[in-house]
Every structure is written in C-alpha cells, then in structure tokens.
Scaffold this active site. Structure first.
Site, mmCIF file in Angstrom:
data_model
loop_
_atom_site.group_PDB
_atom_site.id
_atom_site.type_symbol
_atom_site.label_atom_id
_atom_site.label_comp_id
_atom_site.label_asym_id
_atom_site.label_seq_id
_atom_site.Cartn_x
_atom_site.Cartn_y
_atom_site.Cartn_z
ATOM 1 C CE LYS A 108 -3.520 2.472 2.664
ATOM 2 N NZ LYS A 108 -2.699 3.647 2.971
ATOM 3 C CG PHE A 304 -9.039 1.534 4.203
ATOM 4 C CD1 PHE A 304 -8.125 1.483 3.159
ATOM 5 C CD2 PHE A 304 -8.773 0.775 5.329
ATOM 6 C CE1 PHE A 304 -6.987 0.681 3.224
ATOM 7 C CE2 PHE A 304 -7.635 -0.030 5.416
ATOM 8 C CZ PHE A 304 -6.748 -0.076 4.355
#
Length: 558
Positions: A108, A304
C-alpha cells in the site's frame, strides 16, 4: 519526474525548519516540547493540559471512496488542503495517523502523502519515528507474557487457556504467525496452547491509545480489557491480573502526540495508527484535540473509504473527541471511478465518460452516507495528468446534481497552491450549519446497530450471523456489553464483504463470522467475510525496491 522520497529529501536538505520554529507558529514554546532530534517532537503533559483548555477551532474530516488499484490519494489531499488553507489565511493544523511497517514494506505504501503535499521527515515517519509502534508492540506482548505466566504459576484466576482472547502482535505483515502453538518444550516452558499474532495496529492497545484522554484514562481503559474467560465462562480482565499500571507505564511516552511539519511548514500532529478495515481507523483523539486547540481549522482523515473510517470517525471517534466535524471532504479520482465503471487498470488513461458515469455510483453512495450525518460535504477530485476536461466537467456536474461542490485539486503537482480552489470551497462549507446526527443509539441492541451500518452505510439488505457470532451475541448480552459501539471489520475494497464487488451494489448480505468485545476500547469488533487481522505480504513486496547507501541515504521508500 522525482519520486516522493526524492521530493521530500530535497526539502529536508534545503527548507525544513527546526521543530521549535514550527511550534512557534502555533504559540508553542520549547518548554512545551520533548524533542526527538531537530525536526520531531512530542508534546509534554503540561502542554497537553494547557491546550485542552483553549477554545477549539473547526474540524474538517477527510475521507474517500473505496480504494482501488488506480489510487485515491486521501493523505495527499489532506496535507495539500491544510497547506492551501494556510495560504488563504486560515490558521490550520493537521492530525494524521502514523504509518505501519505492514503496508510500508508490503504494497500500500506509507501515510505521509505524496508529491508536493507531504509531511516530513518522510523517512523517519514511515519507519521508526518516535518509537510509538515499538512501545505498543512491547506493551501488548508484555501483557501476553503476563497472561501465560499467570497460568504457569498456578492460575489463581482459573483462566481457560482455550478461551484466551489476547493475541501477540508484530508491526509487519506475517501470515505465518496467524495461527501458532506456544508452550512446547515441557513443563518449564509453559502450557501448550493455540495462539496467534495480529498486526500491531489491530491491537486493542492501539485503539485505547487513540481514544484515551490522559494517563488516568489510559490506565482505566487498559484495566477493562477482557483478555479471556474462565472455565465457567466468566470474563477475565487486565484489572483482574493487576497489571494495568505496568502496561500503562510502557505507553507513558507513546500517548504524547508527535509534532512534525509539511513541505510548506504547516504544523502536523502524526499520532496513532489503527487500520480502518480491522480497527477504528482514526488518529488519536489527543492529536485531534491539540490541532483543534492550536488552529482555527483542524484537518484529520479517517482510514480507507467513508464506509469504514468515515463511519467510525462519526460514530466512535467524534463522541470521544467531544467535537463533531464541521465539514467533510470526500476524495475521489477520475481514474478510480472509471475503474469502478469496469475499466481495466491499463486503460485508465483513456477518456471514457460512460465508464466514469457508471462508476460514479460509488462516490454517490459515499456522498449520501456522509450527508446522512447532516454535515456539509465537499468532493475533492484528486487530479491525474491523464484526466480530460470533459471528464472533470462531467464529474463536477454529477456532484452538483447531488447538491455537492466538486473541486479539481492539484496538490500532488503544485502543493498548497494547487489546493487553493478546494480550500476556498471548504472554507465556505465551514460557514454552513452542521446538525450532526449519529447513525445509531448506543442503547440499541447489537443486532440493530450492526443492521443500521449494513443497511444505511453499505446498502445491504441482510446480516447473516454465523453460529459462532450468535454465541458471541449471547455472551455479550450476558456480560452487559450491549451498549458498546460497533467497529466493523470488513474489506476496504467494496461496500460489501466481498472485495471483488465494485460500484454501489444493493440488497446484498453481510456475513458476520465473529464478534469480539473490546471492553477497554468501548466497542465490539464485528468480523465479516474473510477479513484478516494479520495481513500477508504480496508476491512482490515494496521491500524489494528499498535500499540504504553507505551514507545512510534511503531510496525506494515510495
């Protein structure tokens, strides 16, 4: 084109200011700081108490659509927006989460932004920073050792080794540690039992650190942690073990917010780092309170998408802070929306208005979700070079049809200057009334609270509880834990619990496999689908690209 680390290193060598100078811009003195070198500091306990008593500014929450391989850039927009607000005369302070080495070494990436919108020193923040992650790991595993030692030394509390809930942790993705057996080697090596590791950011101690008001509250919350159950199914807490003081002691310095700066000198508190797919996904309430007390505007982000971190900020973090958002920014990219519309990653640079309109349903759902809290919403279109004028205009119109302003934002390329149009839109939104309305009443039943999230935020129709989850509900009721908040553990890639379903599906079923009481944090973690609390590394982890030369200069860190 320079990489993120090359941009950061250039500024670090040429324009980074000593942290005392950054602190002075928000009326902090050297006596308010505990310096970690020249460019990082923690606040002292005296400074924290002093700032708490100050009038609070306005709060902006930055969230996003569901993440995709196309990229969204939520941290980049958060940082660039803060720089831009300062440029237009709004005294602004940032509060962000600390990066975990799991995604840093995995796939990520870090959590310091990108391009010309970053917090620095970037390498330090993404690696060991001020040692908070190590302190949390040590505290967590000390508690695990004390539990096993209690059993080894006679088990006065009658703990059932088969029902110990407390896992060990490490701050790296390591799938081999998910399920292990400990205590092998005979009577002197402890009682053999099944155990496992979570990633550090999933530890309840991380959540507690991010929710605690002070050392007293930290210790009280730690004492309430349920570590397991007795043979007759009664909960056992850290308070029963009488080690809350020792565990809190190990976190004495970790609870103090860390102060750094952006590339443009905006003060930034970077503190705490729970993931939003398996934990509550918000930086510490202390960091947010410090930003609120020291600036006219405080900007924070939730992990997120708005279905995870955004909802959890509203329903878990805001009550703890005692301050609800005055405006919400939802970050989206044209690339990501086209991906939601069915376009493959290789074709995202091609103009495709039909796919953009089709994929817009994902952003539309997140807008509706955040509007449901009755807080003004602004959409930040995080610009990519391949975005076309027609695509930008279409996305702006689609948002306008929902009564929401969408602003093309070029902070990656141009820093704060590229975020000024967004800053002006956010400043305008902050002048609008906000009438915050929580999603559910804490007094509702656990099932009703879960259903409220699934049906209202996700767009689902049903919740299916496994046999284990149904037993967990009975245990929760028997112990009087029904009034706890809900912390959903769900894939970040979809509104459903299946990461492959994109867009904004409707009438689906969320599958709850387990509900874990986090009695120190004050919430119930609801595990759905196949979400894991210990991730694994990808086939080609980011670590393959990283190096350090003979002079200690790091490369490949994004």
């Amino acid at each position: 084109m320079k990489t993120d680390i090359e941009i950061a290193q250039h500024v670090e060598h040429t324009a980074m200011k000593p942290i005392d100078e950054i602190a002075a811009t928000i009326d902090l003195t050297p006596d308010d700081l505990e310096n970690y070198g020249k460019y990082k500091a923690k606040l002292t306990f005296d400074a924290i108490q002093k700032i708490k008593s100050k009038p609070q500014g306005k709060l902006v929450l930055v969230t996003s659509i569901n993440p995709t391989p196309a990229g969204e850039g939520k941290s980049t927009v958060t940082i660039g927006l803060a720089d831009a607000l300062n440029r237009i005369g709004q005294k602004t302070v940032i509060a962000l989460r600390e990066p975990s080495l799991g995604p840093v070494m995995g796939m990520k990436g870090g959590a310091t932004g990108g391009g010309n919108a970053q917090v620095i020193p970037m390498e330090d923040i993404n690696l060991h920073f001020t040692g908070d992650m190590h302190a949390l790991t040590t505290a967590n595993d000390t508690l695990a050792a004390l539990i096993d030692n209690h059993i080894q030394q006679g088990n006065e509390l009658n703990i059932d080794p088969r029902r110990i809930q407390w896992k060990r942790v490490v701050d790296i993705n390591d799938r081999a540690l998910r399920q292990i057996v400990i205590g092998l080697g005979g009577p002197t090596s402890g009682m053999p039992r099944q155990d496992g590791f979570d990633i550090t950011v999933a530890s309840e101690l991380m959540a507690i650190l991010c929710l605690a008001e002070d050392i007293h509250d930290l210790k009280a919350r730690i004492a309430k942690i349920t570590v397991g159950y007795t043979y007759d199914r009664q909960p056992v807490t850290v308070g029963d073990l009488k080690v809350q003081g020792a565990i809190a002691m190990l976190l004495r310095d970790a609870i103090k917010p860390n102060l750094v700066q952006t590339l443009e000198g905006t003060p930034a508190f970077v503190h705490g780092g729970p993931f939003a797919n398996i934990a509550h996904g918000c930086n510490s309430i202390l960091a947010t309170k410090m930003a609120l007390g020291l600036g006219d505007v405080a900007i924070t982000e939730a992990g997120f998408g708005a279905d995870l971190g955004g909802e959890k900020f509203m329903d878990i973090a805001s009550p703890a802070i005692g301050h609800t958002p005055n405006a919400t920014v939802i970050v989206a990219t044209i690339r990501a929306l086209k991906y939601n519309g069915g376009v493959g990653v290789k074709d995202l640079t091609q103009e495709n208005l039909a796919a953009l309109e089709k994929g817009f349903v994902n952003l539309k759902k997140h807008i509706e979700n955040m509007q449901r809290y009755h807080v003004p919403v602004v959409v930040a279109i995080n610009a990519f070079s391949a975005d076309t004028t027609a695509e930008i205009e279409l996305l702006e119109k689609l948002c306008q049809d929902l009564g929401v302003t969408a602003v093309n934002t070029e902070v990656w390329a141009n820093g704060g200057q590229g975020g000024e149009p967004l800053a002006k839109a956010v400043a305008k939104a902050l002048q609008q009334p906000a009438d915050f309305t929580p999603l559910y009443d804490r007094k509702d039943s656990v099932e009703n609270k879960i259903n409220a999230i699934v049906k209202t935020i996700y767009g689902g129709r049903n919740v299916e509880f496994s046999a284990k989850a149904l037993r967990d509900l009975k245990l929760i009721s028997a112990n009087g834990w029904n009034n706890l908040a809900i912390c959903m553990a769900k894939t970040q890639y979809s509104l459903t619990d299946d990461q492959h379903i994109l867009g904004a599906p409707k009438d689906f079923t969320i599958h709850v496999r387990e509900i874990v009481p986090k009695t120190g944090s004050g919430f119930l973690v609801v595990l759905t689908g196949n979400v894991l609390t210990m991730p694994g590394l990808p086939k080609k982890p980011a670590a393959l690209n990283m190096d350090v030369d003979d002079n200690g200069v790091i490369s490949g860190l994004f």
